[in-house]
Design an enzyme around this catalytic site. Structure first.
Site, mmCIF file in Angstrom:
data_model
loop_
_atom_site.group_PDB
_atom_site.id
_atom_site.type_symbol
_atom_site.label_atom_id
_atom_site.label_comp_id
_atom_site.label_asym_id
_atom_site.label_seq_id
_atom_site.Cartn_x
_atom_site.Cartn_y
_atom_site.Cartn_z
ATOM 1 N N GLY A 102 -12.491 -52.150 -113.178
ATOM 2 C CA GLY A 102 -13.722 -51.114 -113.151
ATOM 3 C C GLY A 102 -14.858 -51.872 -113.232
ATOM 4 O O GLY A 102 -15.949 -51.428 -112.679
ATOM 5 N N CYS A 129 -4.376 -54.758 -112.751
ATOM 6 C CA CYS A 129 -5.163 -54.456 -114.163
ATOM 7 C C CYS A 129 -6.152 -55.524 -114.489
ATOM 8 O O CYS A 129 -5.125 -56.585 -114.792
ATOM 9 C CB CYS A 129 -4.119 -53.909 -115.086
ATOM 10 S SG CYS A 129 -4.878 -53.945 -116.889
ATOM 11 N N HIS A 160 -11.461 -47.139 -107.382
ATOM 12 C CA HIS A 160 -12.407 -46.785 -108.392
ATOM 13 C C HIS A 160 -13.672 -46.198 -107.633
ATOM 14 O O HIS A 160 -14.112 -46.377 -106.507
ATOM 15 C CB HIS A 160 -13.035 -48.005 -108.859
ATOM 16 C CG HIS A 160 -12.133 -48.976 -109.678
ATOM 17 N ND1 HIS A 160 -12.005 -48.712 -111.095
ATOM 18 C CD2 HIS A 160 -11.276 -49.799 -109.215
ATOM 19 C CE1 HIS A 160 -11.161 -49.743 -111.637
ATOM 20 N NE2 HIS A 160 -10.461 -50.021 -110.515
ATOM 21 N N GLU A 212 -9.791 -43.754 -116.913
ATOM 22 C CA GLU A 212 -8.985 -44.529 -116.201
ATOM 23 C C GLU A 212 -7.926 -43.481 -115.595
ATOM 24 O O GLU A 212 -7.188 -42.657 -116.389
ATOM 25 C CB GLU A 212 -8.186 -45.558 -116.977
ATOM 26 C CG GLU A 212 -8.967 -46.952 -117.100
ATOM 27 C CD GLU A 212 -8.263 -48.002 -117.767
ATOM 28 O OE1 GLU A 212 -6.988 -47.990 -117.191
ATOM 29 O OE2 GLU A 212 -8.514 -48.697 -118.508
ATOM 30 N N CYS A 219 -12.223 -51.639 -119.046
ATOM 31 C CA CYS A 219 -11.497 -51.802 -117.639
ATOM 32 C C CYS A 219 -12.051 -52.896 -116.782
ATOM 33 O O CYS A 219 -13.238 -52.799 -116.416
ATOM 34 C CB CYS A 219 -11.483 -50.347 -116.898
ATOM 35 S SG CYS A 219 -10.578 -50.284 -115.329
#
Ligand SMILES: N[C@@H](CCC[C@H](N)C(=O)O)C(=O)O
Length: 280
Positions: free
Chosen positions: A227, A75, A166, A215, A224
């Protein structure tokens, strides 16, 4: 048992941080994390993050549960919050500091800067279909601008793993994206055996991208980090942007760079403490 926590946010992507340095096992179960993250009956957050003892020569380890209780590998906004949390726990918040953090997505290295921003060495992106994972192409091939049928439309998608999966698609107009309707359809598409995070990107210019994100395990969020990194990599691979760009999210901007020499991705952005509390 009463458990102390601290809430942090990075561009509105919010997390409950728990000091778990005394044990290698997260203090909460995934079911408890779901309750804590509930915005009506709990504290409210996109995920719960645990700071655990380091492994394999790192300073600390990070584990995270999404708000649906699933466990992602990495994350980006969370690791900036974690770096700030550790500096606060160590009473070193005003220094320039760098940590090596073990995550399920590899070793990451956040650096706290004197101006309050945090730059994270996010490692080398993984691009082969089997590394995402996705069945969209043969296992050893990259997934660049491949057609994918979702909700009766064909989307050209590029897939990138920043430790977590992703799926990125470039669109003309972000305001035309019905995120809550199509986000779950990408997330649970049969070509993604471990589900996926999905980023919709509008190119403003070669150094400025706008992004909406759905997400995995958390739905629409304000930002994100992984991301944004994956979006820049996808932008370079598809010829849409340069190796350095600002990615603007609903919660604010992140600066992303993909170095040509070492192929590592660097993300710079803020992380802010919101409040502390005790769950009884
Ligand atoms: N918001 C995060 C990503 C959190 C994990 C993600 N939901 C997943 O399941 O992979 C970020 O800032 O990177």
């Amino acid at each position: 048992m009463a458990i102390e926590f601290t809430k942090y946010q990075g561009l509105g992507n919010d997390f409950i941080l728990i000091d778990n340095r005394a044990s290698s096992q997260p203090m909460l179960t995934p079911q408890e994390a779901i309750k804590w993250c509930d915005r009506h009956f709990g504290i409210g957050a996109d995920g719960v993050i645990f700071v655990l003892p380091g492994q394999e020569d790192t300073d600390y380890s990070m584990r995270i549960f999404n708000s649906d209780g699933s466990e992602p590998e990495m994350c980006g906004n969370g690791i900036r919050c974690l770096a700030k949390f550790i500096a606060d726990l160590e009473g070193r918040s005003t220094e320039s500091l760098r940590y090596r953090i073990h995550t399920l997505g590899g070793v990451m290295s956040p650096e706290l800067r004197p101006n309050g921003q945090i730059t994270v060495d996010m490692g080398v992106p993984r691009l082969l279909a089997q590394e995402i994972p996705t069945t969209l192409t043969a296992a050893e091939e990259k997934v660049i601008n491949q057609p994918l049928e979702v909700a009766g439309e064909t989307w050209n998608v590029t897939c990138v793993s920043m430790g977590n999966p992703h799926c990125i698609t470039f669109v003309d107009d972000l305001t035309a994206i019905p995120l809550a309707e199509i986000g779950p359809k990408f997330e649970h598409h049969s070509v993604f055996p471990q589900r996926t995070n999905t980023e919709f990107i509008q190119v403003v210019n070669r150094n400025y991208l706008k992004m909406l994100v759905w997400e995995r395990g958390a739905g629409a969020t304000m930002a994100c980090g992984t991301g944004a990194c994956a979006a820049l990599v996808a932008g370079v691979l598809t010829g849409n942007c340069d190796r350095q760009a600002t990615v603007e999210l609903p919660g604010g901007p992140l600066e992303i760079q993909w170095s040509e020499v070492e192929q590592r991705v660097y993300m710079t952005g803020p992380a802010t403490k919101v409040f502390t509390g005790t769950w009884c």
